[in-house]
Design a protein around this motif. Structure first.
Motif, short mmCIF file in Angstrom:
data_model
loop_
_atom_site.label_atom_id
_atom_site.label_comp_id
_atom_site.label_asym_id
_atom_site.label_seq_id
_atom_site.Cartn_x
_atom_site.Cartn_y
_atom_site.Cartn_z
N ARG A 98 0.70 -1.30 0.03
CA ARG A 98 -0.03 -0.13 0.06
C ARG A 98 0.88 1.42 0.17
O ARG A 98 0.54 2.11 -1.05
CB ARG A 98 -0.99 0.13 1.04
N ARG A 99 1.95 1.15 0.91
CA ARG A 99 2.87 2.32 0.99
C ARG A 99 3.51 2.64 -0.29
O ARG A 99 3.66 3.55 -0.96
CB ARG A 99 3.95 2.37 1.86
N LEU A 100 3.92 1.40 -1.00
CA LEU A 100 4.56 1.39 -2.26
C LEU A 100 3.61 2.21 -3.27
O LEU A 100 4.00 2.84 -4.01
CB LEU A 100 5.00 0.38 -2.67
N ARG A 101 2.32 1.56 -3.55
CA ARG A 101 1.41 2.00 -4.36
C ARG A 101 1.14 3.52 -4.24
O ARG A 101 0.75 4.30 -4.99
CB ARG A 101 0.10 1.04 -4.39
N ASP A 102 1.03 3.72 -2.89
CA ASP A 102 0.63 5.56 -2.64
C ASP A 102 1.76 6.20 -2.73
O ASP A 102 1.77 7.23 -3.68
CB ASP A 102 0.37 5.52 -0.99
N ARG A 103 3.16 5.71 -2.81
CA ARG A 103 4.31 6.73 -3.35
C ARG A 103 4.39 6.46 -4.77
O ARG A 103 4.58 7.40 -5.50
CB ARG A 103 5.73 5.85 -2.78
N ALA A 139 4.05 9.56 -6.84
CA ALA A 139 5.35 9.85 -8.04
C ALA A 139 4.54 10.22 -9.35
O ALA A 139 5.06 11.13 -10.12
CB ALA A 139 6.27 8.76 -8.06
N LYS A 140 3.62 9.27 -9.61
CA LYS A 140 2.91 9.42 -10.93
C LYS A 140 2.36 10.87 -10.95
O LYS A 140 2.30 11.47 -12.01
CB LYS A 140 2.02 8.29 -10.92
N ARG A 141 1.64 11.12 -10.01
CA ARG A 141 0.81 12.44 -10.00
C ARG A 141 1.79 13.61 -10.12
O ARG A 141 1.57 14.58 -10.89
CB ARG A 141 -0.08 12.73 -8.59
N LYS A 142 2.90 13.58 -9.22
CA LYS A 142 3.70 14.71 -9.51
C LYS A 142 4.53 14.66 -10.79
O LYS A 142 4.76 15.59 -11.44
CB LYS A 142 4.99 14.07 -8.38
#
Length: 158
Positions: A116-121, A125-128
């Protein structure tokens, strides 16, 4: 005289006969007393002997019963020890299974949390990246427009 003598003889005979009967009675009583005393002594000795034999038999049987009880106690103790060891092993396996299941569950939870943390990151990162890409595209387009405008102005001045 014959009659006095006969009477005396008869009296003597009666007295003697009575005396003999009394002596016989006394002898019989004495013999009976001795026999009764001997019988009582024999009975007392036999009784003592029987009690001694009974005590020996009782002691032997008690000793045998003690030995048998010790054997049974040892067998029961051995069986109880084996059953206890078996129960301890079963409980150990059960506790290991519970601990393993908890470790597995905890590992799964941690892996899922890490995912979950990896997906959130990755999402962040994708949004950024998308924001930066949009900004870069905007800047590039603005730069292209500026370059095109500058070029058009330069061409117009010529």
């Amino acid at each position: 005289m014959d009659s006095i003598e006969t009477a005396n003889n008869r009296r003597t005979q009666n007295v003697t006969h009575s005396s003999i009967l009394e002596i016989g009675e006394k002898v019989r009583e004495s013999v009976e007393e001795r026999w009764e005393k001997a019988k009582e002594e024999v009975i007392a000795r036999a009784e003592t002997e029987v009690w001694e034999k009974a005590k020996k038999i009782l002691d032997d049987e008690l000793a045998r019963a003690d030995r048998e009880a010790e054997r049974e106690k040892a067998a029961i103790r051995s069986q109880a020890k084996a059953e206890l060891e078996k129960a301890v092993q079963a409980e150990t396996k059960r506790m290991e299974a519970i601990a393993s299941a908890r470790v597995d569950a905890r590992a799964t939870e941690e892996r899922e949390a890490a995912d979950r943390r990896l997906r959130d990151r990755l999402d962040a990162a994708k949004r950024k990246f998308e924001i930066e890409l949009d900004a870069t595209i905007r800047e590039t387009r603005e730069e292209e427009r500026r370059v095109a405008r500058d070029e058009a102005e330069r061409l117009d001045r010529k």
